[in-house]
Structures are given as structure tokens and as C-alpha cells.
Design a protein around this motif. Sequence first.
Motif, PDB file in Angstrom:
ATOM      1  N   PRO B 162       0.831  -1.219   0.000  1.00 13.94           N
ATOM      2  CA  PRO B 162       0.000   0.000   0.000  1.00 13.94           C
ATOM      3  C   PRO B 162       0.860   1.261   0.000  1.00 13.94           C
ATOM      4  N   THR B 164       0.489   5.565   0.223  1.00 20.66           N
ATOM      5  CA  THR B 164      -0.464   6.614   0.593  1.00 20.66           C
ATOM      6  C   THR B 164      -0.003   7.969   0.091  1.00 20.66           C
ATOM      7  N   ASP B 165       0.722   7.985  -1.044  1.00 16.77           N
ATOM      8  CA  ASP B 165       1.253   9.255  -1.524  1.00 16.77           C
ATOM      9  C   ASP B 165       0.257  10.038  -2.374  1.00 16.77           C
ATOM     10  N   GLY B 166      -0.893   9.496  -2.600  1.00 18.20           N
ATOM     11  CA  GLY B 166      -1.899  10.196  -3.372  1.00 18.20           C
ATOM     12  C   GLY B 166      -1.690  10.107  -4.867  1.00 18.20           C
ATOM     13  N   GLY B 171      -1.713   0.980  -4.542  1.00 17.44           N
ATOM     14  CA  GLY B 171      -0.469   0.362  -4.136  1.00 17.44           C
ATOM     15  C   GLY B 171       0.316  -0.234  -5.285  1.00 17.44           C
ATOM     16  N   GLY B 252       2.593   3.297   5.631  1.00 26.15           N
ATOM     17  CA  GLY B 252       1.772   2.146   5.265  1.00 26.15           C
ATOM     18  C   GLY B 252       2.123   0.916   6.069  1.00 26.15           C
TER      19      GLY B 252
END
Lengths: 300, 502
Positions: B162, B164-166, B171, B252
Amino acid sequence: MTPNDPWFTCLPSCEARVPCGNGLHVVRWEGGSLVLTEHPDAEGELVLAALGGEKAGCVELAEIWGRHVADLSVLAIGPRGPADEIKVSWDDVAAGGPGVHAGPVAFTVSRHPLARPALASPPGSVPPRIAAMRQQMQRQAEWARVRRNDMLSLLALGYGFQVRLCGQVAAAHADRLDDAAVRPALIAAMTGRLAPAAERWLGIDPDQVVVSLHREATWGSVELTGRGSGRRLRVALPPAWLSRVWACGLALVGGHLVVAVERAGWPTARVLGLRAPGAEPVPLEVHGSAGPGDAPHWET
Amino acid sequence: MDRERAETYLRLLAEKGLAAKDAWHTLRVVALALTATEALEDGTAEAIMADFDLAMNVRRQRTGHDPAAGWPAGGVAQAAIRAAGARIRSAHPPAPGQVAPGLLAPGQVAPGWPRPGRHYPATARPGPAQTPPGPAPGGAAGPAAQDAAGPERFIPVGRTIPFTDGIIADGVYLMAYAQTAAGARFTAGWRTHVLRTGPPYFGVCTVTDDRGRRYQLDFAGHGGGYGWGGVLMLSPDPAPDARWLEISAPGGPAVRIGLDPSSGVAATVSQASISAGEHLLTMIAERLLALAPDFPHEPGPVSPGLSAMAAGLSEVVAALEAAELLAPLSPLPGWLATVCANLRIDAPGLTAPPALDLPEQWLSLLAHYHRRKPGTAPAREGYAALAGALPEVDGIRLAFLGLENVEGRTVLHVLARGLAREFRHGPCGIDLGFPLSVWIGDGGGRWHLGHHPYDRHPDGGEDVLQLQLTPPLPRSAAWVEVLAAGRSARARARLPLRWGSL
């Protein structure tokens, strides 16, 4: 048939004017040699040039001629006959040739043809292997440039010199029938020059002419086989035919395909000519006169 | 092989070409064929072509080639042709309702594409007896693969890291893990929310093994549009007895990847012995089969684009025969002629008699082209875990490391060892540096051609390849049969697939 007289005995001399210094100098082909009429001490000039002096255009041309008197590429590039017009001017030579592209031809591609893959780490300097490859490519490009310039200079001398150089190259390889590295070029050169003559002789499609190199001491053979699209004119002649016959403008004389020269000479010679395929060649007395482009014109 | 006859053929072709307007291309194709089969040395062919080029230029005739393009135009030409194909596709969308096929004999001309026809069963040609299985394609590769770094490992993974950097959507999916003498890496792919963004910096990921050792990740691969794929290289290499790795992106959760080799699946190797000429024609035929989708809707009974690609084929066949690289009774010219006829390729002079006993894989692909329904939805996107290596074929060992269905294409990730270091194009744009046929059977009797899209990059003596499969693989496939064929052997193995969701 291995006559002892030189291959060029049936050729008269010819001349061309070449750029030299600020003017045009006469260069003459005579008896198988290039004569620099305005440079009686060409060898001395070469020594001076080696010491840093300027090299005369005539002398440079003589060097180029000497580099290619046994170069089979001359046969691949040079004329196939008087009708095969090659137009190269000295301006073309100066410009690098008419529409000639600028790099060496090569089969291997050593670089990646698409974009580099994305790397998180920064790219390094050029690897030694790549640098060496670049240097090699530069050397090849320079070699190709010099070679192209040589060829253009020789072709700029005109048809008379072109055909005589072809004769000299062919003569240099005429007795190398055992060399597999030479035979393909000789077969192609013979085919390219005999087929147009055969077309004029018999009206046969040049693509239907099959040439092989004749090894025996006899003149060879010429046979017509097959019909329609399968028709073939099978010709076996010694490679000396290129220099002794074709280069001397003797390929087709008086409706005969000339297969050999029995007694060389200028302006009179005796040759062996075929009236038709399959026939035995007959001796012909032929008489030459100066034709256009320094090409001899022969009649029976 | 008769090298003298090969050179003579090319020189005579050049002689004949002096009287033609567009002989340069044909001469080049034949020269490439003769050098590809080693019937002619590069230097000799280059000299002949250079002489011909100058001979044509001093006669002030058109040489039929773009001097600015230079000699090795393969890569550039391919790109141009592919671009043209894409333009043609978008300009001529398929008409709905057109259906299937007919297998055409050489000489027959397809009036359109596709067209109704008959069904051809994919019947295997009888082949030589199979030899005992080679090294296991999955897990440890056996004693032959042992070296100082330990046994090689090829492990299907099928896990998502996964992010979570946008930017990365859902992922990074890890398809397979491979550890060889050249290093350890995961094959990976991901989708992005942002068009044409670069890859993330994977150095911020945390990677540890069961002994607490830490590792660095570095990405090498390709991206474009919304998709990225390639390899995540690990440094240092995990110890041979490392049991698992845990990977996490900043913020993550950690995902544990087991490194136990999967149970090996037996590969079979059957010996083959085909001539260099037959091998070359096989590569050409498969190149044309692979390119066919790029030219599907050109109007008229002949495909101009594909025909241009195949120009000079009859002279290539004649040259190979002259050089004694192709036996007079070889079926290859007939097979090639049949392929050309079915792909609407105008190949004048390719007069070999019709051959309906094409290889099973060729038949399968031709049948696909004929029955393909325009407007069919592309295969659903996703990645599949897959891992396994085949025994060496012609000195080349391939390991298969995952599949991805992205933007209507299926890409097969492959690690290759033994490829030539230099790229080298052959006639019709074939890649001589990758001289193997790669086919993927989908379990439904259909075969998918893996062709090399020129995007391999070296990785420590090995090459990471992304082979595009034609046609794309459906996600319904639960296993695939991988087949690699060369001059001396054919190797095949069945590998399970595990599709992951994005």
C-alpha cells in the motif's frame, strides 16, 4: 588462352583535365599508367608533401588512382558500358558527392533504440565500452568519407579513365580464380557488363544471362537454353575477358560477341567472336577509332 | 551453408538493382538476412551496400531509401510504422458485427478484414519425441543454477504494497521475486492517479528480512499514461536462506513476502534441429503475425503497411536457398506464403505452394485474427503472480516473472540470460538479439505470441524484458503454458497464474 601481351594493348591513350593549384592540369592515361604531364617530378613532390609542403591536386589524384588499381569496388561502382552514364563533376567531388549520405553503413546497433529506463539513481559517465564504440564509429565514418572522396575523384575523370581503371582492377584479379573472396565480385562484375552486351547481341533480357567464371585454358562457352521465362544465356568466360575485351570496348563488334583477343593492338587487332550462342568463335580482324568519351569504337 | 554463393547472390542482386528504382530496400533486407544467418560477414555486406549506394548516387537515380535514415533503420522504422498503425486504427474503427475468418492459401486475396470463413482446429504438428524434463522451472533451479550466491529463486508473489502518496492508486503490486547471480528483484506494477508522472522514490520504503537485515529498493522500468511496470531491485542481495522480507511504504503497513521456493513444475524439452534459414523465416513470420494488429483496418484487399514490412521476402527466400541455408523441400516458404496470404500481405515472388499444416501456434493466432469481433472489450486490467524458469534453449534461459493487463495490452515480464549484448535488427524488423519464439498457451487451446517490444534493459548480465502478448490474455486463465523455441530445442512448462486486483 593466356596471351602474354598486356591487357591494355587494344586501348589508346586518353586525357582529362583535373583541378590542380589554381588551374586545370592535363592528366594522361597511357600504356596502363597515369602520366602527370605538368608534374615531371611527381615523386619529388610527394617527398616534399611528406615534409609538410602542399600536395598538388594531380599528385593527390595519382595517389588515389594507385590506391584503387586492385579495388574490386571500382567494378561495383564503375560503368557497365558506354550507355551507363556516370556523371560526377569536380564540384560534386568538392561537395562530397551527389546526394551521398554522410555516414558509414553499419549493421549493428549498439544503443538502446527506445528511451532509457527510468532509474532512481543518477546516470553515470559514458561507459568505456560505449566510448570505444563511438571512437570506432568515428574512424569508420572518416574511412568512409575518404573512400567516397576517392571514388568520386576517380569517376570525375570521365568514362575513358573509368573504364581503364575497371580494366586494371579486373586484370589485377584475373588470375585469382582460386580465391573465394574474389570470385563473387568478379562474377557480378562480368554479369553486369556482359548482360547488356548480350541484350544488344541477341535481344535477350539481361536478367536471363547467367555468367560463370571459366577456369580452363580455352576461351569458354556460351549457350542458350530453355524457353520463355526459363530461357537462359549461360556464359562461361575467364575473368580476363573484363580487362582484355570489355574494358577495351570490344565486347560486341560487327554483330559478334567477342570472347577473346587473339592478337592485341591499336588500332588493329584480331579477336575471337561468336556469331550465335553455341557456335564456335571465329577470328575477326577489327579496326578501332576514337569514340565518344575516350571509348574505342571497333568495326570488323 | 555456402558463403560464396551467398555473397554472389547479393552482388548479383545489386547488379540487377542498378537498373531498378527502389532496389535499395530489397538489397538491404537480403543483406540483413544473409548476415543474420552468418552466411555473410557484416563487413562484406556493408561494403556491398556502400558500393551499391554510391553506384546509385553517381548515376543520379533514386535509391529508394532516405539517405538521412542511414542503414540500421529498424528501430526508427518500427516506431514510425507502429505510429502509423495506431493512427489507422483510430481513423478506421472496426465495424460492429463483422465476424470470422477463412484461412487463405497463397495467391488467394482476402477481400476485407475480418470476413466470414471456416473454423480451423488448432492441431499440433507432430514433433520429435520429448526428452526427460529439464530443471524445475519454479523454485530452486537445480544444481546447474548453483553458484556462489546460492541457488536461483523464482517465486510468485501476488502481494500489494500500500502507498499513501496520493499518486499511486491502490499500491504497488509485486508479481514475482527472482534471485539470481545478477541480483535479487521483484517484478512490480502500479497505476497512478496522475497522467505521466514519474516513478516514486522507492528508497524511502523499508525492507527487512527475518534476520533483521535492511535492504534498499531501486526501480528500473517503464511507464507512460497511467501505468508503470518494471523491476524493484534489492540491495544487498538477501542471504540464500532468508525466509521472508517485509516491505512497507512510508505510513503504510508492512507486507510480508515469503521467500520459500514454490514447488517446482516440470519442464519438458524437445530437441529440434532447424536450419538457420528456417529459423530466420520463422522469426519473420512471427514478426508479421505480431504486427498484424497494428494494421487491421486498412482498406482494400492488401494491407499496404504489412506488405511494406514484408517487402523483399521472396528475395530473402531465394537468397537463403542460394546460400544452402534452406532445403528445397523445407516447408517454411510455404508456411510463410500462407501467413502472408492470410494477413493480406502482398508478397510477389513468394510462390511456394500452399501449406495448411502450419504450426499449431500460428494457426491459433491466424484464427484469432479472422474471428476477432471488432469492438470486443479489452481484457480486464490487473496483474498476475507468475514465476518459473525454463531450461536453456540455444544458450538462452528465460524466467517468467509475472503478467500485467494494462491499457488493453498484456505484458509478460521475463528475465533472460544469455542474450547477445548488442541490439541487432534483422530483416522485417526482427530482433536478432532475441532469437527465440515465445508463446503462451492459455489453457483454452489458444496461443498468445510474446513479441519483443524493444524495451529490454541489461541487469548485471541478465536482461529484463517486457514481452507483449498478442492477443492479450484473458483474466479467466488460471494457468498458462509457456513455450520457448529456438533452433536446437523447444522448452515448455505449465505455470499457475494468480490474478490480483488493482
